[in-house]
Design a protein around this motif. Structure first.
Motif, mmCIF file in Angstrom:
data_model
loop_
_atom_site.group_PDB
_atom_site.id
_atom_site.type_symbol
_atom_site.label_atom_id
_atom_site.label_comp_id
_atom_site.label_asym_id
_atom_site.label_seq_id
_atom_site.Cartn_x
_atom_site.Cartn_y
_atom_site.Cartn_z
ATOM 1 N N LYS A 111 -3.126 3.572 -2.220
ATOM 2 C CA LYS A 111 -3.462 2.640 -3.289
ATOM 3 C C LYS A 111 -2.817 1.287 -3.006
ATOM 4 N N TYR A 112 -3.497 0.197 -3.439
ATOM 5 C CA TYR A 112 -2.883 -1.115 -3.426
ATOM 6 C C TYR A 112 -1.958 -1.247 -4.631
ATOM 7 N N SER A 113 -0.918 -2.072 -4.499
ATOM 8 C CA SER A 113 0.024 -2.260 -5.605
ATOM 9 C C SER A 113 -0.634 -2.971 -6.791
ATOM 10 N N HIS A 162 -11.035 4.985 3.009
ATOM 11 C CA HIS A 162 -9.993 4.448 2.140
ATOM 12 C C HIS A 162 -10.572 3.687 0.950
ATOM 13 N N LYS A 163 -11.641 2.909 1.181
ATOM 14 C CA LYS A 163 -12.264 2.183 0.075
ATOM 15 C C LYS A 163 -12.812 3.165 -0.955
ATOM 16 N N ASN A 206 -4.809 -4.346 -8.206
ATOM 17 C CA ASN A 206 -6.245 -4.416 -7.972
ATOM 18 C C ASN A 206 -6.828 -5.769 -8.370
ATOM 19 N N HIS A 225 -3.398 0.830 7.234
ATOM 20 C CA HIS A 225 -4.202 0.234 6.175
ATOM 21 C C HIS A 225 -4.516 -1.204 6.559
ATOM 22 N N GLY A 252 -10.405 4.481 -3.399
ATOM 23 C CA GLY A 252 -9.939 3.586 -4.452
ATOM 24 C C GLY A 252 -9.194 2.362 -3.972
ATOM 25 N N MET A 253 -9.113 2.147 -2.665
ATOM 26 C CA MET A 253 -8.392 0.999 -2.134
ATOM 27 C C MET A 253 -9.318 -0.219 -2.133
ATOM 28 N N THR A 293 0.855 -1.186 0.000
ATOM 29 C CA THR A 293 0.000 0.000 0.000
ATOM 30 C C THR A 293 0.892 1.237 0.000
ATOM 31 N N GLU A 334 0.597 5.615 -1.097
ATOM 32 C CA GLU A 334 -0.174 6.761 -1.594
ATOM 33 C C GLU A 334 -1.647 6.410 -1.726
ATOM 34 N N TYR A 349 -10.849 -5.037 0.026
ATOM 35 C CA TYR A 349 -10.835 -3.586 0.201
ATOM 36 C C TYR A 349 -10.262 -3.235 1.575
#
Length: 260
Positions: A165-167, A248-249, A169, A191, A252-253, A161, A163, A242
């Motif tokens: 974001k997940y590395s 956070h979701k 999706n 996170h 976009g996470m 994780t 910025e 997520y």
């Protein structure tokens, strides 16, 4: 604040309940403190208690259980010292203090309380761990060997994780094959990852219990840390994963776990 943090950690995932209960406790404590002083102190204490309970519940919701222990000890120390100070400083009107040596007693008492609450428990906890029998160590060594054997047939999935974001999706895995999921948090905020799916086994889950139902994979990582768990999906379906940290979701996470 003390009651709020304790209830917030105890009922993590149900912020509404912990907040209402903490505000009620704070309001009662504020009213009791102001009763002997008049109506305005009662109102002031009531509002301060409501605010303190609310803030404590929010703090308890955001931190992990092990992090809350030191915080609760500090709040308990401040609460106890405040009670002693109120009793010590309550003097009759027009009374004069001729000797300032009386300050030594409350300062010494506060120091003893601080040592006992903040450091005494930690010392006792370490002493108890040292006194445990060697059978515990043997049990851990056997468990470690079994885990090592299982890891040889386990697929490693690394998720980072950064910025917000997940590395990735999208994660592709096989049904009935053990998955070692590693969550590495590179951000400055906490996170986690949550997946609702049937699984056969789970190991090394992070100690961040949200009180969720069964068949939920939940892995939590503090800032700049890495957590790992092992599970085996038993159904070939596409699942959503997520971050459950509020907001956070929506940022976009989220992603898909595809079990084939």
């Amino acid at each position: 604040m003390t009651a709020g943090v304790l209830l917030g950690v105890t009922y993590q995932g149900n912020l509404f309940f912990s907040t209402i209960l903490s505000m009620a406790i704070g309001m009662i404590a504020g009213i009791l403190c102001g009763l002997s002083l008049g109506i305005l102190p009662v109102l002031d204490g009531m509002m301060s208690g409501v605010m303190g309970g609310m803030m404590g519940a929010m703090v308890g919701e955001m931190i992990r259980a092990e992090q809350s222990i030191q915080l609760i000890r500090i709040f308990l120390f401040l609460s106890i010292c405040t009670i002693f100070i109120m009793v010590i400083l309550k003097t009759p009107r027009n009374a004069r203090i001729h000797n300032k040596k009386w300050l030594v007693k409350p300062i010494l008492l506060s120091s003893i309380i601080a040592v006992y609450i903040i450091w005494g428990y930690s010392f006792a906890e370490k002493y108890v761990k040292r006194a445990k029998p060697d059978s515990t160590e043997n049990h851990h060594s056997v468990s470690a060997k079994n885990t090592e054997k299982r890891n040889q047939k386990t697929r490693l999935v690394v998720l980072e994780t950064a910025e917000m974001k997940y590395s990735t999706n999208e994660i592709l895995v096989d049904k009935d094959k053990a998955i070692k999921l590693t969550l590495t948090n590179l951000d400055q905020v906490e996170h986690d990852i949550e997946i609702k799916l049937p699984f056969r086994s789970i190991e090394n889950a992070s100690q961040h219990d949200h009180g969720k139902e069964n068949n939920v994979i939940h892995l939590h990582a503090s800032p700049k840390s890495t957590e790992t768990l092992i599970f085996t999906p038993t159904e070939a379906v596409v699942y959503e994963f997520y971050c459950t940290v509020p907001g956070h979701k929506e940022f976009g996470m989220a992603g898909k776990l595809i079990v084939s």
